[in-house]
Design an enzyme around this catalytic site. Structure first.
Site, PDB file in Angstrom:
ATOM      1  N   LYS A   1     -19.437 -18.402  -1.651  1.00 33.79           N
ATOM      2  CA  LYS A   1     -20.741 -18.208  -0.925  1.00 33.79           C
ATOM      3  C   LYS A   1     -21.353 -17.635  -2.259  1.00 33.79           C
ATOM      4  O   LYS A   1     -21.129 -15.897  -2.658  1.00 33.79           O
ATOM      5  CB  LYS A   1     -21.316 -17.572  -0.067  1.00 33.79           C
ATOM      6  CG  LYS A   1     -20.841 -18.466   0.604  1.00 33.79           C
ATOM      7  CD  LYS A   1     -21.257 -17.776   2.280  1.00 33.79           C
ATOM      8  CE  LYS A   1     -21.504 -18.844   3.859  1.00 33.79           C
ATOM      9  NZ  LYS A   1     -21.668 -17.879   5.328  1.00 33.79           N
TER      10      LYS A   1
ATOM     11  N   ARG B   1       1.224  -1.395   0.022  1.00 31.77           N
ATOM     12  CA  ARG B   1      -0.012   0.121  -0.454  1.00 31.77           C
ATOM     13  C   ARG B   1       0.950   1.061   0.139  1.00 31.77           C
ATOM     14  O   ARG B   1       0.681   2.768  -0.771  1.00 31.77           O
ATOM     15  CB  ARG B   1      -0.651   0.085   1.110  1.00 31.77           C
ATOM     16  CG  ARG B   1      -2.448  -1.134   0.816  1.00 31.77           C
ATOM     17  CD  ARG B   1      -2.751  -0.890   2.293  1.00 31.77           C
ATOM     18  NE  ARG B   1      -3.703  -1.523   1.250  1.00 31.77           N
ATOM     19  CZ  ARG B   1      -5.072  -2.637   2.409  1.00 31.77           C
ATOM     20  NH1 ARG B   1      -4.639  -1.877   3.791  1.00 31.77           N
ATOM     21  NH2 ARG B   1      -6.144  -2.554   2.205  1.00 31.77           N
TER      22      ARG B   1
ATOM     23  N   GLY C   1     -13.286  -4.504   0.060  1.00 30.18           N
ATOM     24  CA  GLY C   1     -14.265  -4.342  -0.479  1.00 30.18           C
ATOM     25  C   GLY C   1     -15.039  -2.618  -1.099  1.00 30.18           C
ATOM     26  O   GLY C   1     -15.916  -2.843  -1.823  1.00 30.18           O
TER      27      GLY C   1
ATOM     28  N   GLY D   1     -10.605  -9.453  -2.853  1.00 32.58           N
ATOM     29  CA  GLY D   1     -10.590  -9.937  -1.467  1.00 32.58           C
ATOM     30  C   GLY D   1      -9.506 -11.427  -1.629  1.00 32.58           C
ATOM     31  O   GLY D   1      -8.152 -11.291  -2.684  1.00 32.58           O
TER      32      GLY D   1
HETATM   33  P1  AMP Z   1     -14.958 -15.121  -1.223  1.00 32.04           P
HETATM   34  O1  AMP Z   1     -14.517 -14.196  -0.021  1.00 32.04           O
HETATM   35  O2  AMP Z   1     -15.795 -15.440  -1.627  1.00 32.04           O
HETATM   36  O3  AMP Z   1     -13.965 -15.353  -2.630  1.00 32.04           O
HETATM   37  O4  AMP Z   1     -14.085 -16.675  -0.549  1.00 32.04           O
HETATM   38  C1  AMP Z   1     -12.523 -17.264  -0.738  1.00 32.04           C
HETATM   39  C2  AMP Z   1     -13.139 -18.616  -0.061  1.00 32.04           C
HETATM   40  O5  AMP Z   1     -13.564 -19.330  -0.020  1.00 32.04           O
HETATM   41  C3  AMP Z   1     -11.569 -18.856   0.141  1.00 32.04           C
HETATM   42  O6  AMP Z   1     -11.339 -18.820   1.674  1.00 32.04           O
HETATM   43  C4  AMP Z   1     -11.649 -20.567  -0.382  1.00 32.04           C
HETATM   44  O7  AMP Z   1     -11.158 -21.205   0.831  1.00 32.04           O
HETATM   45  C5  AMP Z   1     -13.063 -20.398  -0.013  1.00 32.04           C
HETATM   46  N1  AMP Z   1     -13.513 -21.898  -1.071  1.00 32.04           N
HETATM   47  C6  AMP Z   1     -13.571 -21.820  -2.738  1.00 32.04           C
HETATM   48  N2  AMP Z   1     -14.026 -22.789  -3.423  1.00 32.04           N
HETATM   49  C7  AMP Z   1     -14.399 -23.523  -2.566  1.00 32.04           C
HETATM   50  C8  AMP Z   1     -15.455 -25.293  -1.969  1.00 32.04           C
HETATM   51  N3  AMP Z   1     -15.311 -26.069  -2.915  1.00 32.04           N
HETATM   52  N4  AMP Z   1     -15.649 -25.138  -0.971  1.00 32.04           N
HETATM   53  C9  AMP Z   1     -15.607 -24.748   0.247  1.00 32.04           C
HETATM   54  N5  AMP Z   1     -14.863 -23.216   0.591  1.00 32.04           N
HETATM   55  C10 AMP Z   1     -14.341 -22.507  -1.053  1.00 32.04           C
END
Ligand code: AMP
Length: 399
Positions: A197, A35, A376, A353
């Site tokens: 998610k 940063r 964010g 992220g």
């Molecule tokens: P996000 O912050 O929503 O982009 O989620 C990132 C997280 O999703 C990371 O920590 C990954 O480990 C998790 N992730 C990716 N693929 C999977 C999966 N198939 N099952 C569970 N967690 C996952």
């Protein structure tokens, strides 16, 4: 859109909102100075013009004044990176800050103490913003990481500068990168959305369906879509309350002529652990007791093919549990595909992220067109929101 290039800073005091919210270890050493490095071009341009810089930032989440969050821990690193002595004011407002700012000479840098030592910063207090504004002649916002916050130093302060305010080069680059995908992206435009998610990505999906040609879905959210289609997902991550939503997304995409690509196979594991037993299977035939933790080889090839035909690529979220080496392969393969499309002339933006962490960890940082510095703030940009820190500069200059 006014940037630092629209100003000559000779004999001017630039009051710059930077994002020096760097991670510190238990010895108060900076573990990642990205940063600070990112703010360097803006600061150097102003100094080279013959101006001086007053740098303001927050650091961590202090409760009132706390030594552990003092800017004194980062002063030396800022000096090292900029190659210029840095004076530190023991508060960001008040008589000392004021007189140090007044006495600042061209070529000099003043670093103000942590803005969040004052609750007024996060509250967006006008009087506090005004007190800060009195320190400089031109307000420069170069802090993308906090541009989605309507805080005193990121947003409210802008009103006290009428015409004399602009974006620093980092913030300008972030804005342009988002525009290069969302406004004037060259087709075919492909968005890769991974991560855990559906619920955290739904607003982005909604916003980008109008703008893209291909949507690649990966990561944990795959399984809500597969279950929605009647597939067998074993013990994979799923949001049962989002199954209807997954179907709606697919329908909406069809209406908008967006091609949706879901994984066709998965690396499955019998435990959420790097030491788990693993196997490869079709995405909709995962046995009970097993969970999909990465995409399989056929999916890697399918996604790589779509990416290779794309002229604009947006990537948010890993394709698997990349933190565990045995489930990082799909994410790495995607990184390679995007790097090679970029080499062949595509524009690629990685933002928001964990995909940024993955890109850095696997060495793709310099092989994609742009890696966003704001988690964010980038997510909110992709959701189509106007960030208050950006609006504050645009609206009030009438640009
Ligand atoms: P996000 O912050 O929503 O982009 O989620 C990132 C997280 O999703 C990371 O920590 C990954 O480990 C998790 N992730 C990716 N693929 C999977 C999966 N198939 N099952 C569970 N967690 C996952």
């Amino acid at each position: 859109m006014k940037t630092i290039n629209d100003f000559n800073f000779k004999n001017k005091k630039a009051l710059i909102r930077v994002d020096f919210n760097v991670p510190l270890n238990e010895h108060f050493e900076i573990t990642d100075a990205t940063r600070i490095l990112s703010a360097k071009p803006t600061i150097i341009k102003i100094l080279e013009d013959g101006g001086s810089c007053i740098l303001m930032s927050h650091l961590g989440r202090p409760k009132g004044v706390q030594d552990a969050f003092s800017m004194k821990h980062i002063e030396e690193k800022v000096e090292d990176i900029l190659g210029v002595d840095v004076k530190l004011a023991s508060d960001c407002v008040g008589s000392e800050a004021k007189s140090m700012a007044q006495n600042l000479q061209p070529g000099e840098i003043l670093l103000l103490e942590n803005l969040r030592f004052h609750d007024e910063e996060k509250l967006g207090d006008e009087n506090f913003a005004k007190a800060l504004s009195e320190l400089g002649d031109i307000y420069v916002n170069d802090a993308f990481g906090t541009a989605h916050r309507a805080h005193a130093s990121t947003t409210v302060i802008a009103k006290f500068f009428e015409e004399n305010k602009c974006f620093g080069s980092l913030l300008a680059k972030e804005i342009e990168s988002v525009k290069r995908v969302m406004e004037f992206g060259e087709s075919p435009i492909t968005a890769v959305l991974g991560g855990a998610k559906v619920s955290s990505k739904i607003t982005i999906i909604d916003n980008i369906l109008d703008k893209i040609d291909h949507l690649i879905i990966g990561g944990g959210m795959t399984f809500t879509f597969i279950k929605a289609r009647g597939g067998q997902i074993g013990n994979s991550l799923v949001e049962n309350d989002k199954i209807a939503l997954a179907n709606e997304i697919i329908e909406k995409a069809k209406l908008k002529n967006v091609e949706v690509y879901l994984p066709v196979d998965a690396i499955i594991a019998d435990d959420f652990s790097n030491d788990a037993h693993t196997n490869t299977c079709e995405i909709d035939k995962i046995p009970d007791g097993w969970m999909g933790l990465d995409v399989g080889p056929n999916t890697e090839a399918l996604f790589a093919d779509v990416i290779s035909k794309s002229k604009t690529i947006l990537w948010n979220g890993p394709l698997g549990v990349f933190e565990l080496p045995n489930f990082a392969k799909g994410t790495i393969a995607l990184g390679h595909a995007i790097a090679s499309a970029t080499q062949n002339g595509a524009f690629s933006l990685v933002g928001g992220g964990d995909s940024v962490a993955a890109v850095k960890q696997f060495g793709f940082e310099n092989k994609v067109s742009y890696v966003s510095t704001g988690g964010g703030a980038m997510l909110e940009s992709l959701e189509g929101k106007t960030l208050p820190g950006i609006a504050a500069i645009l609206n009030q200059t009438g640009n």
